[in-house]
Write a protein that holds these residues in place. Structure first.
Motif, PDB file in Angstrom:
ATOM      1  N   THR A   1       0.696  -1.029   0.039  1.00 17.54           N
ATOM      2  CA  THR A   1      -0.079   0.048  -0.339  1.00 17.54           C
ATOM      3  C   THR A   1       0.521   1.321  -0.074  1.00 17.54           C
ATOM      4  O   THR A   1       1.261   2.022   0.721  1.00 17.54           O
ATOM      5  CB  THR A   1      -1.127  -0.211   1.111  1.00 17.54           C
ATOM      6  OG1 THR A   1      -1.333  -1.257   1.047  1.00 17.54           O
ATOM      7  CG2 THR A   1      -1.834   1.312   1.504  1.00 17.54           C
TER       8      THR A   1
ATOM      9  N   ARG B   1      -3.362   6.987   3.532  1.00 12.32           N
ATOM     10  CA  ARG B   1      -4.107   5.737   2.855  1.00 12.32           C
ATOM     11  C   ARG B   1      -5.421   6.023   4.480  1.00 12.32           C
ATOM     12  O   ARG B   1      -6.515   5.894   4.167  1.00 12.32           O
ATOM     13  CB  ARG B   1      -3.838   4.785   2.569  1.00 12.32           C
ATOM     14  CG  ARG B   1      -4.743   3.482   2.114  1.00 12.32           C
ATOM     15  CD  ARG B   1      -6.190   4.276   0.672  1.00 12.32           C
ATOM     16  NE  ARG B   1      -6.520   3.349   0.584  1.00 12.32           N
ATOM     17  CZ  ARG B   1      -8.317   3.203  -0.311  1.00 12.32           C
ATOM     18  NH1 ARG B   1      -8.271   4.584   0.005  1.00 12.32           N
ATOM     19  NH2 ARG B   1      -9.200   1.322  -0.262  1.00 12.32           N
TER      20      ARG B   1
ATOM     21  N   CYS C   1       0.691   4.387   3.277  1.00  9.48           N
ATOM     22  CA  CYS C   1      -0.133   3.926   3.978  1.00  9.48           C
ATOM     23  C   CYS C   1      -0.561   4.559   4.683  1.00  9.48           C
ATOM     24  O   CYS C   1      -1.706   4.766   4.842  1.00  9.48           O
ATOM     25  CB  CYS C   1       0.909   2.736   3.914  1.00  9.48           C
ATOM     26  SG  CYS C   1      -0.531   1.717   5.332  1.00  9.48           S
TER      27      CYS C   1
END
Length: 286
Positions: A47, A53, A50
């Motif tokens: 990811t 996110r 991250c």
């Protein structure tokens, strides 16, 4: 619809190895999705950006819980960093599970960045906890659940083990397997992925976590169910090789032979690999 975020932290930020598919989170997600829960899986090794996110998802989803899995060792520090981020940006319950939590449930549950802990297999215990959190019910008495009450950790040990064949289908749409499908030049494979058809091991090796999580019990799909799972996986992801991502694939010789024969008879053109205790392997004929 309640929302849940499931998180697997990185093991080593400097590794060049392709991470394994986040099977533990996928199995947790299967029962949650089956109960109508909105699930997001974040696999930190795959990811980018991250932290941002995670912050965006916490704002957007307003989850009732976040689940964190971790092994013992360096991975814990990255799991704690994620838990701290959740605490700072959300009111979601922070739920730990995985190998470390199962090995040391009381010690782990006492940490201030742990609200609840699931020791052992979590498919149904975590789903039951989410049901309670979403409805405002008191989540006491769930097998495998530990939490703090008045500063003291208490919990109810698991009293049963999951029947693999009865679990809902895995929600592969939540985590694209493509980044986890790799080449294996040593066996001439272009698309090599994993499949799970059993759990646990009947042995009690002192260095292994299995007894703590699975109670030295080995459970499996029967051969026919396993072949269906293999064929579905091979066809869906266009594989030419698979790894049985299992604790001890070779426990039942009759089952292994039935799977191998069925793959040949049904012309499933796939190479396969699996881990094996040497004393089992020595009993197999050349």
């Amino acid at each position: 619809m309640p929302s849940v975020i499931l998180f697997r932290p990185i093991y080593d930020p400097d590794t060049r190895s392709t991470p394994t598919y986040p099977w533990a989170l996928m199995y947790l997600a299967s029962t949650l999705v089956d109960r109508g829960v909105d699930v997001t899986i974040i696999d930190e090794p795959c990811t980018p950006n991250c932290e941002e996110r995670v912050k965006a998802l916490l704002r957007e989803k307003q989850p009732v819980a976040v689940g964190i899995t971790s092994m013992t060792g360096d991975q814990i520090q990255y799991a704690l960093a994620f838990a701290k981020l959740v605490r700072e940006h959300s009111s979601a319950a922070i739920v730990w599970g995985g190998i470390h939590a199962s090995l040391l449930p009381e010690q782990t549950a006492a940490h201030p960045l742990v609200d609840y802990l699931i020791a052992g297999e979590g498919e149904y215990a975590f789903a039951d906890l989410v049901d309670c959190l979403a409805s405002g019910a008191e989540p006491g008495g769930i097998p495998g659940l530990y939490c703090k009450r008045n500063g003291n950790v208490s919990g109810t040990p698991q009293d049963d083990y999951v029947d693999l064949a009865s679990l809902p289908p895995l929600p592969f749409h939540l985590v694209d397997p493509e980044p986890y499908i790799v080449r294996r030049s040593d066996i001439g494979a272009q698309r090599y992925f994993e499949v799970c058809t059993s759990r646990g091991c009947a042995h009690r090796c002192g260095f292994c976590y299995i007894e703590c999580v699975h109670g030295s019990k080995w459970r499996s799909m029967d051969a026919d169910q396993a072949v269906v799972r293999i064929k579905e996986t091979v066809e869906r992801f266009k594989l030419d090789a698979i790894l049985f991502r299992e604790d001890n694939f070779f426990v039942n010789r009759n089952r292994v032979e039935a799977i191998a024969r069925a793959l040949i008879e049904q012309k499933v053109n796939v190479k396969w690999a699996a881990s094996c205790r040497i004393n089992y392997f020595a009993k197999y004929s050349p």
